[in-house]
Design a protein around this motif. Structure first.
Motif, short mmCIF file in Angstrom:
data_model
loop_
_atom_site.label_atom_id
_atom_site.label_comp_id
_atom_site.label_asym_id
_atom_site.label_seq_id
_atom_site.Cartn_x
_atom_site.Cartn_y
_atom_site.Cartn_z
N SER A 211 0.81 -1.21 0.00
CA SER A 211 0.00 0.00 0.00
C SER A 211 0.84 1.26 0.00
O SER A 211 0.31 2.35 -0.15
N SER A 212 2.16 1.13 0.17
CA SER A 212 3.05 2.28 0.10
C SER A 212 4.31 1.86 -0.65
O SER A 212 4.73 0.71 -0.58
N PRO A 213 4.92 2.79 -1.41
CA PRO A 213 6.08 2.41 -2.24
C PRO A 213 7.30 2.07 -1.40
O PRO A 213 7.49 2.61 -0.30
N HIS A 214 8.12 1.21 -1.92
CA HIS A 214 9.35 0.83 -1.23
C HIS A 214 10.33 0.26 -2.26
O HIS A 214 9.92 -0.44 -3.20
N ASN A 215 11.61 0.59 -2.10
CA ASN A 215 12.56 0.13 -3.12
C ASN A 215 13.00 -1.31 -2.91
O ASN A 215 13.91 -1.78 -3.59
N SER A 216 12.38 -2.01 -1.97
CA SER A 216 12.64 -3.44 -1.83
C SER A 216 11.80 -4.27 -2.79
O SER A 216 12.02 -5.47 -2.93
N THR A 217 10.83 -3.65 -3.43
CA THR A 217 9.85 -4.39 -4.22
C THR A 217 10.51 -5.22 -5.31
O THR A 217 10.22 -6.40 -5.49
N LEU A 218 11.43 -4.61 -6.06
CA LEU A 218 12.02 -5.28 -7.22
C LEU A 218 12.78 -6.53 -6.82
O LEU A 218 12.51 -7.63 -7.31
N PHE A 219 13.74 -6.38 -5.90
CA PHE A 219 14.55 -7.56 -5.59
C PHE A 219 13.77 -8.59 -4.78
O PHE A 219 14.05 -9.79 -4.85
N ALA A 220 12.76 -8.15 -4.01
CA ALA A 220 11.96 -9.12 -3.27
C ALA A 220 11.14 -9.98 -4.22
O ALA A 220 11.01 -11.20 -4.03
N LEU A 221 10.58 -9.36 -5.25
CA LEU A 221 9.83 -10.13 -6.24
C LEU A 221 10.73 -11.10 -6.98
O LEU A 221 10.38 -12.27 -7.18
N TRP A 222 11.90 -10.61 -7.42
CA TRP A 222 12.81 -11.51 -8.15
C TRP A 222 13.33 -12.62 -7.25
O TRP A 222 13.47 -13.77 -7.67
N ARG A 223 13.63 -12.28 -6.00
CA ARG A 223 14.13 -13.31 -5.07
C ARG A 223 13.08 -14.40 -4.88
O ARG A 223 13.40 -15.60 -4.84
N ASP A 336 12.49 -20.96 0.13
CA ASP A 336 13.45 -22.03 -0.07
C ASP A 336 13.61 -22.34 -1.57
O ASP A 336 12.75 -22.05 -2.39
N GLY A 337 14.75 -22.93 -1.89
CA GLY A 337 14.99 -23.40 -3.25
C GLY A 337 15.78 -22.46 -4.11
O GLY A 337 16.07 -22.79 -5.28
N ALA A 338 16.14 -21.29 -3.61
CA ALA A 338 16.84 -20.32 -4.45
C ALA A 338 18.33 -20.67 -4.54
O ALA A 338 18.93 -21.21 -3.62
N SER A 339 18.92 -20.33 -5.67
CA SER A 339 20.35 -20.52 -5.89
C SER A 339 21.13 -19.43 -5.17
O SER A 339 20.61 -18.34 -4.89
N ASP A 340 22.39 -19.72 -4.88
CA ASP A 340 23.27 -18.70 -4.30
C ASP A 340 23.49 -17.55 -5.28
O ASP A 340 23.87 -16.45 -4.88
N TYR A 341 23.25 -17.80 -6.55
CA TYR A 341 23.49 -16.80 -7.59
C TYR A 341 22.17 -16.23 -8.11
O TYR A 341 22.06 -15.84 -9.28
N TRP A 342 21.15 -16.19 -7.26
CA TRP A 342 19.82 -15.80 -7.70
C TRP A 342 19.78 -14.42 -8.32
O TRP A 342 18.95 -14.15 -9.20
N TRP A 343 20.64 -13.51 -7.92
CA TRP A 343 20.60 -12.14 -8.41
C TRP A 343 21.42 -11.92 -9.67
O TRP A 343 21.27 -10.90 -10.35
N GLU A 344 22.26 -12.89 -10.04
CA GLU A 344 23.18 -12.68 -11.16
C GLU A 344 22.50 -12.40 -12.50
O GLU A 344 22.98 -11.56 -13.25
N PRO A 345 21.39 -13.04 -12.86
CA PRO A 345 20.78 -12.70 -14.15
C PRO A 345 20.43 -11.22 -14.26
O PRO A 345 20.62 -10.61 -15.31
N ILE A 346 19.93 -10.63 -13.19
CA ILE A 346 19.53 -9.22 -13.24
C ILE A 346 20.75 -8.33 -13.19
O ILE A 346 20.87 -7.37 -13.96
N ARG A 347 21.67 -8.63 -12.30
CA ARG A 347 22.87 -7.79 -12.19
C ARG A 347 23.66 -7.78 -13.49
O ARG A 347 24.11 -6.73 -13.96
N ARG A 348 23.83 -8.95 -14.08
CA ARG A 348 24.61 -9.02 -15.31
C ARG A 348 23.88 -8.35 -16.48
O ARG A 348 24.52 -7.77 -17.36
N SER A 349 22.58 -8.45 -16.49
CA SER A 349 21.83 -7.77 -17.54
C SER A 349 22.05 -6.27 -17.46
O SER A 349 22.28 -5.60 -18.47
N LEU A 350 22.00 -5.71 -16.23
CA LEU A 350 22.22 -4.28 -16.09
C LEU A 350 23.68 -3.91 -16.36
O LEU A 350 23.97 -2.88 -16.96
#
Length: 1467
Positions: A211-223, A336-350
Motif C-alpha cells: 500500500s506504500s512504495p518501497h525500493n525493496s519491491t524489485l529484488f523481493a519479487l525476483w528473489r 526455499d529453493g533459491a540458488s546462491d546466484y539468484w541475483w546474477e541474471p539481473i545484475r549481469r543484464s544491467l
C-alpha cells in the motif's frame, strides 16, 4: 479444324483436369517436404530424389547452396540449443550477446492450456467448461508467494481449490482491500460464480501489493520468483521465463490531476512506486508496468481472467514472517529453493547495459560514495566531514590510481544512468544509512565487494545488511572510527531522522584502502603476512616488488620496513590515566548537598570499591576548608552505603549480564560485593517489597487451583476481580510505590507469567497477547498521569525509556537497561531540580515510581511544529436527513457544546461542509457574524471554492460560527434532494485540513449514491445465515480503504455517525474509522421526534466533541529480547513492522497485539513498554510511556495460574472478527470454540490425573472459570452469532464495537449485567462512599426471572427493564406512574422520576449504569413486557446468554459439548 475455332467441351475438360492434377501434386509434394515427413514422401513417390528438409528447418549439409549459406550462415544446430553465428554458435540457453536473455520454451508450470506464456491471438479466451482451473501454490513465505491459476473476477482474486490445507492463510499472502480482495473458493462455488470460460493472462505476472512504495519491491519479487530455479549458476544462466508484467494495484500512473484536454503536452508528475522507471527498462526490457487504472479496467470487465503464474509481494502480510529487528522484506530471503546466484541474471543484464561486464569490466579499484548532503531530511554527514571525505577520496584517485565516483540519488543533480553506471563499475560503495544504498546489489561481483554504511554511534539497522548478505556482498557498519561486520554487528537501534552522522575520515580512508587493496593485490604465498601493525598503519601488497608496502593513513607516508609498535609501559608501573570515576564531564555537587542527596551520614569510602586507589578515597573524605566554601565531588565517588541507602539498601541481584551478542564485552568483576554496598538497610523495605511480590523470602509462586466446570456455574462477580497478581522476583523493581505496577486498565497481558520458550507457550495453547488502552479516561479518585518536563533518559541501543525496572550501577552514574542489558550514562540533569535550581532527589522522579508517565518531548522528537486541533463537520442535508430531524439535532448539539471543544490557548480550528448531491461550503470572516455559502456541484473533481475562511479559528470566528449553526436548519428545511455525495464531501474535508490534519466528524443519513465512494444496496435476505454472508461484511468499494489510508498519511481521522432508516452499508463506511483511529456510531431508524433518539445522539455527539484527543500520534511497543510483536488488531494503520500510525487517538479505544516468543527467555522477568509520541489538543508534543514487567516461567502450571481471562477474551473477540472478514462467519465461530477446547485438552492432559484418557470431570484453572461463558458470549454476540435474522448493518456495527471497546466495556457487551430490582437490598440505589450502590448481579439465565418481578438487563449499549406479567399494581405505579400492568406499553422510553423512594432508586441505578463505564455511549432504555411484542422480548432475552436461543445452545449444553470434544478426538 482451324485454330481460330473455339475449343470443344472435351478440350476444356482436359485442360482443367491437367491443371488440377498439377496443382494438387505440387501442393502435396511441397507440404510433405516442408513438414519433414520423408518416409511418407518417398513412399508416395512425390519429389523423387529431391533433398528433404531436416528437423532444423534446413537442407542437409551437402545439399546447401551458396545462397543459403549466405543467408543463414554455416552453423551446426544441436537439440536444446539456440542457433546463431559467431559467439552465439550452438549457444546454451542463458544470457547472450547484447544482454539478450534467452529463455527455455518448455513449460514452466502445469496447466490444462498450452504451455506457460505461449499462445496465439485466437487463444485469448479459454473455455474450460466444468474443469475450472485449480490454483497451485508453488512457493510461499508470509508476504511473498508464487501461485498458478489465480482467477481475477468481479473485483476479487479467487483461489480455486478443494484442498484449503495446502494454502496458507490469505492474510499471510496479501492484505486484501476492496480493489484487491482475495478469496478461497471451492470448484463448485467457482463454477457457480465464475462460469465456464474466461480470458487468459499469459506468462508470469508480478504484483506489488504494497500500500506504500518501497525500493525493496524489485529484488523481493525476483528473489521470490528465482526460487523456482535452483540451478541459476555463477554466469546468471536461468531457465525462468521472463515476467511479462508488473502490476501496482494501488498506485495511479500520475499523482497530479488530469490536465485540460487541450493541454496534451503538459508534463505530469508520475507516481513514485519504489523502482526507478529507467531501471525497469534497463534490467527488465521485456516487462510492462501496469498501474491502478489498468487493474481497475480488469475489475470492471464482466469476464474472469486466469493469471497463469502470479508472483505477489505484500510487506503488510510479510509482518507474519519476520523476526524482531529484521526489515519487513526479510522474509523474501527465506523462500526455499533459491540458488546462491539468484541475483546474477539481473545484475549481469544491467552491467551489460552499462558495458561494465566481461571484457568491459573495470580493472582498477572503483569506489563510489553516495552523498546525501542536499537532502532536506534524513541522515547525512556534517558538511565538514563530507568535504573532508570527498577530498580524501579524490586524493586516493590522484595519488593511488583509484577510480572514485561521488554520486547523488536526486535525479535533478545526477541522471539515473550516470549514477547506476558508476555503481555497476564499483567494487566498494560507501554512504550514510539510507534506503538508496540498496543499489549496492548492482556492484560488480568479486569475493571482496563491500558496502560500508555510516551510522550515528550506538545505532544500527539491518535493512542494507540483509540485502548485501543475500547477494554475497561483504557488509561493514561504521560508527565514527569503529567498524563492525560479520557476527560482530551491533544490536538494532534505529537512528532518529535528521540525526547527524560523525565519521573519522582518516579511519574511513584506511578501511577503504585495506578493503579494496585486498581485492586487487594478493600476497605471494612465499611471503608471510605482516604481524599486528600499530594503530594508523596498513599493509598493501606490491606486486612489482613482491613485498608489503606499509602506509601511514594519516600522513600518507609509505615505507618498506615494518613499523615498530609503541613501547609498552612496564608491567609494574601504574598507569597515569585518570580514575574511571573522575573527569571533568561528571556533574559535581557540594558535599553537604550530596550528603542530603544520598541520605547518608558519612562519606567514608572503600578504596577497593573504586578503581582509583586510596588517594581518591582520601580526597573524598577531606573536610571542607575553613571559610573556603564547600568541597565538590562526584556522585560516583560517594560512600558505598550512601547510595545503597537511597535504593532501600537492596542488594541488586545479577539478573542481567552484559551480552556479548550485542557487541559488548563482559566487564570484569572488580569486587565480590554488590554495586551499591553491603546489606544495611534491607530490612526497612522488606515488607513494602513483599507487598509487591518483590521481596521477602524469594519470588512468590503462583498457586494453581483446579475446579470442575460441570459443577461450577458462572459467577458474575468473578468478572470484577483483578487479574492474577504479577509476581516479580525480589529486587526487580527499584521503587516500592504501588504505582510502579501499571493498572491493568492501561495494559494487560493474557499471561502474567511469560513462558520461557515458544514450545511451552504452544503446549499451553493460550495465546500470548497484549491488550492496551493507552489513553483512557481517569476515574474519580485516580491520580493524574505524572508529567516529566526536564530530561528524557533512553537506552542507546533499544531506545527503551527509563522506568522502575532498570538498575543503577557505577555508583549511580550509569543505569542498565532492563530490555537489552545496555549500560547507559545517567543524563547530566537527571538529578537536578530545575524548579528549585538545586540537586533533586532521584528517587522521587516520576519515571522511577510510575509505570505510566508522560514526557514533554523536545524539538528533536518533532518532524514539524505541533499543530492545532482541527475539527471538520460534514453534515448530510439531504431530504432524508432533514426529515428525520438529524440536521436540527446535530446543529443544536454542536452549538450547545462549543465551549466543550478542546481549545486551550485559543488555537483550535473548525469548519462545516454540508452536502446532498452537491457540496456546500461556508466562509466565515473572523470578527463578523456573517457567513457566505459557496456551492460546488462538480463532485467528480472536488476542489475548494475559496482559499481562506473555510477553516477558521474557533475563538476568532465564534460569532459567525454560532450564527451559521442557528441558520443551517432553516437553509435546508425545504430541501427535497434525495441522494448523498458522502465520498466527495470526505475528499473536500480532507483537502481542507490536509496541511494540518485533525478530525472529520461525518454525519450521514442515507447510502452514498453519487460521486466517489457511491454504494449500492447489496442487502440480500437470501444469503443471511449462509456462507456468503461474510461478503456483506466486507467493503463494497475500494474508495473507503484507499481514502482511509490517504487520510492516515495526512494525519486525518474520520468518525462516522450513521442514521439511515434503511440499509446504509455500515461494513463499507466503517473502514474509514478503522484505518484512521476513529469510531463508528450507528443510530438505526433515527427519528428526532422521539426524544430518546435525540437525547442519545446529542449526548454522544457532544461527548465526542468534548473528548480530549491525541494528535499526530505514532505508537510503538517494545519488549525484552526474545519477544516480538507479531500482529496487531484495532483501529489504526500499521505503517511498518511495529509502528502504528494514529492520526488522532480518542479516549478509551482498545488495541490487541499478539506476541511471538522467538528465542528462549533467559532472564527472570521481561519488560513490555508502549510508547506514544503525540501532540496534545492544546499544542504540546508529548510522549506517553506505559511499562509493565512480567516474570518468566518454565512451569506449565504457573502459565495456567497466571492466565488473564479478560485479556484472553478481548483477543479472541478481535480474532473472531478478523477471521469472519478473511474467511466466513462459521470459520470465526469454529476458531473461537476450538481454541477453548484446546485449552481444556491441554489442561486435562498436563494438569490433571486423567491425562489423555476420558474423564467424568471438565477441569480448568479457577482463574479461568469465566472463560467458557465469555467464549459463549462471543459466539452469541450479534457480530458473530449464527442467525439468518440479523441485518448486515447491525452485524457490521457490532463487529466494529468488538474490535475497539476497552475491556471494561467489552466484557459487559459479551456478558451483560442482570439485576433483580424488585428484591434488591435496601442500600441498592442509594449513595454510598463510592457513589450509587448497585444491586448484586445475577447469572444470565431466565431461571432467575419471576413473573411478578422487575429486572434490569444491560450490555453497555442498551438497557432493558423487564416487567413480569404478574407485577403488582403498586410496583407499576411506583416506577411508571401507571395504574397497572395492562396499560403499560413496551418499547423505547424515558423513565419518569417520581416522588417515591423506589422510583428514585431505580432511576439512580439506571443513571449509574449509563455513567459508570468509560466511553461516550448513552444506552437507550427499553421497557419489555413478559407478554409484549415478541421481537422486543426475544431481543431482551437474547442477552441471557446462559439460556438456549434458537439454534444456539444453553451454557450447560455448551459445556457438555466442550466436554465431549475434550474426551473425544480433541484438537
Amino acid at each position: 479444324m482451324r485454330w481460330t475455332s473455339p475449343p470443344t467441351r472435351r478440350e476444356i475438360s482436359l485442360i482443367i483436369f491437367s491443371l488440377t492434377v498439377f496443382a494438387l501434386s505440387y501442393n502435396i509434394d511441397t507440404s510433405i517436404r516442408l513438414v519433414g515427413l520423408n518416409k511418407l514422401q518417398n513412399r508416395l513417390g512425390l519429389g523423387g530424389g529431391r533433398t528433404t528438409i531436416g528437423p532444423d528447418g534446413r537442407r542437409p549439409l551437402g545439399a546447401r547452396d551458396s545462397l543459403e549459406k549466405m543467408i543463414y550462415g554455416d552453423w551446426a544446430w544441436d537439440a536444446e540449443e539456440i542457433a546463431g553465428d559467431g559467439v552465439e554458435r550452438s549457444q546454451v540457453k542463458g544470457v547472450g550477446r547484447h544482454g539478450a536473455m534467452w529463455v527455455d520454451k518448455r513449460e514452466v508450470g502445469s496447466l490444462t492450456s498450452p504451455s506457460l506464456g505461449e499462445s496465439t491471438v485466437d487463444q485469448a479466451f479459454w473455455r474450460w467448461g466444468n474443469d475450472i482451473p485449480r490454483a497451485i501454490l508453488r512457493k510461499h513465505v508470509p508476504g511473498y508467494t508464487v501461485i498458478d491459476n489465480v482467477i481475477l473476477f468481479n473485483g476479487s482474486m479467487n483461489i480455486v481449490t478443494d484442498e484449503n490445507d495446502l494454502f496458507p492463510p490469505l492474510q499471510h499472502m496479501v492484505l486484501s482491500t476492496d480493489l484487491n480482495v482475495w478469496k478461497t473458493i471451492t470448484p463448485q462455488q467457482a463454477r457457480e460464480r465464475i462460469g465456464s470460460f474466461g480470458g487468459r493472462i499469459r506468462g508470469v505476472t508480478w504484483m506489488a501489493a504494497d500500500s506504500s512504495p518501497h525500493n525493496s519491491t524489485l529484488f523481493a519479487l525476483w528473489r521470490t520468483y528465482s526460487a523456482l530455479d535452483s540451478g541459476i549458476d555463477a554466469d546468471g544462466a536461468t531457465k525462468l521465463a521472463p515476467p511479462r508484467r508488473l502490476i501496482y494495484p494501488y498506485y495511479g500512473f500520475f499523482t497530479d490531476p488530469n490536465p485540460e484536454h487541450a493541454d496534451v503536452t503538459t508534463r505530469r508528475q508520475r507516481v513514485v512506486n519504489g523502482i526507478h522507471p529507467q531501471l525497469v527498462k534497463a534490467a527488465f526490457p521485456f516487462m510492462t508496468v501496469m498501474y491502478y487504472e489498468d487493474w481497475e479496467d480488469y475489475h470492471a470487465m464482466q469476464v474472469p481472467f486466469v493469471i497463469e503464474r502470479l508472483v505477489v509481494a505484500d510487506r503488510s502480510a510479510a509482518q507474519y514472517g519476520v523476526k524482531a529487528q529484521e526489515p519487513i522484506y526479510a522474509s523474501a530471503f527465506k523462500v526455499d529453493g533459491a540458488s546462491d546466484y539468484w541475483w546474477e541474471p539481473i545484475r549481469r543484464s544491467l552491467a551489460t547495459y552499462f558495458e561494465a561486464y566481461g571484457k568491459d569490466a573495470p580493472t582498477t579499484k572503483v569506489v563510489t560514495y553516495v552523498q546525501r548532503q542536499t537532502h532536506t531530511h534524513g541522515l547525512r554527514l556534517s558538511d565538514k566531514d563530507h568535504l573532508a571525505l570527498v577530498d580524501a577520496l579524490h586524493k586516493l584517485e590522484r595519488d593511488h590510481g583509484y577510480e572514485v565516483h561521488i554520486v547523488s540519488n536526486i535525479d535533478e543533480e545526477m541522471s539515473w544512468t550516470e549514477r547506476m553506471r558508476a555503481i555497476a563499475r564499483s567494487s566498494m560503495m560507501i554512504g550514510v544509512h539510507d534506503s538508496d544504498l540498496v543499489d549496492s546489489m548492482y556492484m560488480q561481483r568479486t569475493p571482496h565487494t563491500t558496502l560500508l554504511e555510516f551510522f550515528p554511534p550506538q545505532t544500527f539497522a539491518r535493512e542494507q545488511e540483509v540485502v548485501a548478505s543475500s547477494v554475497g556482498i561483504r557488509y561493514i557498519a561504521w560508527w565514527n572510527d569503529q567498524s563492525f561486520s560479520g557476527d560482530k554487528l551491533p544490536a538494532v537501534a534505529h537512528p532518529q531522522d535528521d540525526e547527524a552522522v560523525p565519521i573519522d575520515v582518516s579511519a574511513v580512508i584506511s578501511a577503504i584502502r585495506q578493503t579494496v587493496s585486498h581485492q586487487t593485490y594478493l600476497p605471494s604465498p612465499a611471503m608471510a603476512s605482516p604481524s599486528q601493525l600499530p594503530p594508523g598503519w596498513i599493509a598493501e601488497w606490491n606486486e612489482a616488488n613482491q613485498r608489503y608496502l606499509f602506509i601511514e593513513t594519516a600522513s600518507g607516508h609509505t615505507q618498506w620496513e615494518e613499523p615498530a609498535a609503541p613501547i609498552a609501559a612496564p608491567a609494574d608501573m601504574a598507569p597515569v590515566a585518570p580514575s574511571t570515576h573522575g573527569g571533568g564531564k561528571r556533574r559535581q555537587y557540594a558535599a553537604g548537598q550530596t550528603q542530603a542527596y544520598y541520605a547518608g551520614d558519612n562519606a567514608s569510602a572503600d578504596s577497593g570499591y573504586y578503581a582509583g586507589g586510596a588517594n581518591d578515597a582520601n580526597l573524598i573524605n577531606q573536610p571542607a576548608a575553613a571559610g573556603g566554601g564547600q568541597q565538590l565531588f562526584t556522585p560516583g565517588l560517594a560512600g558505598e552505603n550512601q547510595f545503597q541507602a537511597q535504593q532501600g539498601g537492596q542488594q541488586q541481584p545479577a539478573y542481567y549480564q552484559p551480552d556479548a551478542g550485542y557487541g559488548q564485552q563482559q566487564q570484569p568483576q572488580q569486587q565480590q560485593q554488590p554495586a551499591y554496598g553491603g546489606q544495611s538497610g534491607v530490612d526497612g523495605l522488606t515488607n513494602q517489597f513483599s507487598a509487591m511480590g518483590m521481596g521477602g523470602g524469594g519470588q512468590k509462586q503462583f498457586q494453581l487451583n483446579t475446579i470442575n466446570m460441570l459443577t461450577t456455574p458462572p459467577e458474575p462477580m468473578e468478572l470484577h476481580r483483578p487479574p492474577p497478581e504479577i509476581r516479580l522476583p525480589p529486587g526487580s523493581c527499584i521503587s516500592p510505590a504501588p504505582t510502579a505496577v501499571a493498572d491493568p486498565s492501561y495494559q494487560r497481558l493474557t499471561l502474567n507469567a511469560v513462558p520461557t520458550t515458544s514450545s511451552l507457550l504452544n503446549k499451553a495453547k493460550i495465546p500470548l497477547a497484549l491488550v492496551i488502552t493507552p489513553y483512557r479516561t481517569l476515574d474519580e479518585g485516580d491520580e493524574p498521569i505524572p508529567l516529566v518536563t526536564d530530561v528524557i533518559a533512553r537506552c542507546r541501543r533499544c531506545r527503551m525509556y527509563i522506568n522502575p525496572y532498570v538498575q543503577f550501577i557505577d555508583g549511580g552514574n550509569r543505569w542498565r537497561c532492563c530490555m537489552c542489558n545496555m549500560s547507559n550514562e545517567v543524563p547530566q540533569m537527571f538529578d537536578w531540580d530545575q524548579a528549585r535550581n538545586q540537586p533533586g532527589d532521584r528517587w522521587q522522579r516520576a519515571e522511577l515510581n510510575h509505570s505510566v508517565v508522560e514526557f514533554v518531548a523536545p524539538t528533536e522528537y518533532m518532524v514539524r511544529a505541533p499543530q492545532p486541533a482541527v475539527y471538520i463537520f460534514l453534515i448530510d442535508v439531504s431530504h432524508a436527513a432533514v426529515q428525520s430531524g438529524m440536521v436540527a439535532t446535530a446543529t443544536r448539539a454542536l452549538l450547545e457544546n462549543l465551549d466543550r471543544i478542546p481549545d486551550e490557548g485559543n488555537i483550535t480550528k473548525v469548519g462545516i461542509i454540508c452536502y446532498d448531491v452537491s457540496l456546500y461550503f461556508f466562509s466565515m470572516a473572523p470578527g463578523s457574524t456573517d457567513s457566505t455559502m459557496l456551492v460546488v456541484s462538480d463532485i467528480d473533481d472536488v476542489f475548494l471554492p475559496k482559499p481562506a475562511d473555510l477553516l477558521v479559528n474557533l475563538s476568532e470566528a465564534r460569532p459567525a460560527f454560532e450564527a451559521l449553526l442557528g441558520r443551517i436548519g432553516d437553509m435546508f428545511q425545504e430541501n427535497s434532494i434525495i441522494g448523498s455525495a458522502l465520498g466527495p464531501a470526505l475528499q473536500a474535508g480532507s483537502k481542507l485540513m490536509a496541511p494540518i490534519g485533525g478530525k472529520i466528524l461525518a454525519l450521514s443519513s442515507s447510502l452514498p449514491s453519487v460521486g466517489e465512494g457511491s454504494l449500492k444496496n447489496r442487502e440480500d435476505p437470501k444469503i443471511l445465515g449462509t456462507s456468503k454472508e461474510s461478503s456483506l461484511l466486507q467493503a463494497a468499494n475500494s474508495f473507503y480503504k484507499t481514502f482511509a489510508i490517504d487520510c492516515s498519511r495526512a494525519q486525518v481521522t474520520v468518525d462516522m455517525f450513521l442514521f439511515s432508516s434503511g440499509y446504509q452499508d455500515v461494513a463499507s463506511l466503517a473502514n474509514l474509522p478503522h484505518y484512521t483511529t476513529g469510531q463508528t456510531y450507528y443510530y438505526p431508524a433515527f427519528n428526532a421526534a422521539r426524544s430518546e433518539d435525540a437525547i442519545k445522539f446529542a449526548h454522544e455527539f457532544g461527548e465526542v466533541m468534548a473528548m480530549p484527543i491525541m494528535l499526530e500520534c505514532i505508537t510503538r511497543v517494545r519488549a525484552s529480547r526474545g519477544l516480538r510483536m507479531a500482529s496487531f488488531h484495532g483501529n489504526f494503520f500499521v505503517r511498518s513492522t511495529d509502528l502504528l500510525a494514529m492520526p488522532t487517538v480518542p479516549e478509551n479505544q482498545s488495541y490487541a497485539i499478539e506476541i511471538d516468543i522467538e528465542d528462549t527467555l533467559t532472564t527472570p522477568f521481561v519488560v513490555i513498554q508502549s510508547g506514544m509520541l503525540h501532540t496534545t489538543c492544546f499544542g504540546e508534543r508529548r510522549l506517553r510511556v506505559i511499562t509493565t514487567a512480567y516474570p518468566t516461567t518454565s512451569n506449565l502450571s504457573e502459565v495456567f495460574a497466571s492466565a488473564d481471562q479478560i485479556a484472553i477474551t478481548t483477543l479472541l473477540a478481535n480474532k473472531a472478527v478478523e477471521r469472519s472478514l478473511s474467511y466466513k462467519l462459521e470459520d470465526a465461530r469454529d476458531y473461537v470454540f476450538k481454541k477453548l477446547v484446546e485449552i481444556f485438552v491441554t489442561y486435562k492432559s498436563s494438569m490433571t490425573a486423567a491425562g489423555a484418557g476420558a474423564s467424568a470431570q471438565l477441569a480448568l484453572a479457577e482463574n479461568l472459570k469465566m472463560l467458557p461463558v465469555l467464549v459463549l458470549g462471543i459466539l452469541k454476540n450479534v457480530g458473530i452469532r449464527q442467525s439468518a435474522q440479523i441485518p448486515p448493518d447491525i452485524r457490521a456495527y457490532s463487529q466494529a464495537l468488538l474490535t475497539s471497546l476497552p475491556s471494561q466495556l467489552l466484557i459487559p457487551y459479551l456478558y451483560p449485567s442482570f439485576y433483580a430490582l424488585h428484591t434488591m437490598p435496601p442500600e441498592a440505589g442509594t449513595v454510598g462512599e463510592k457513589g450509587v450502590i448497585m444491586p448484586p448481579p445475577l447469572p444470565l439465565t431466565s431461571e432467575r426471572l419471576e413473573r411478578h418481578g422487575l429486572f434490569l438487563i444491560e450490555d453497555g449499549q442498551t438497557i432493558f427493564l423487564y416487567v413480569g406479567r404478574d407485577a403488582v399494581p403498586q410496583l407499576i405505579m411506583d416506577v411508571f406512574d401507571l395504574p397497572n400492568y395492562e396499560v403499560l406499553r413496551g418499547g423505547k422510553t424515558t423513565l419518569p422520576v417520581l416522588d417515591n423512594p423506589f422510583s428514585q432508586r431505580v432511576n439512580a441505578i439506571i443513571q449509574k449504569t449509563r455513567e459508570m463505564r468509560r466511553g461516550v455511549y448513552y444506552p437507550h432504555l427499553y421497557i419489555v413486557k413478559e407478554d409484549g411484542e415478541p421481537p422486543l422480548r426475544l431481543w431482551a432475552l437474547s442477552a441471557l446468554i446462559q439460556d438456549r436461543a434458537d439454534v444456539l445452545p444453553s451454557y450447560q449444553q455448551f459445556i457438555s459439548s466442550v466436554k465431549e470434544k475434550v474426551n473425544g478426538v480433541g484438537y
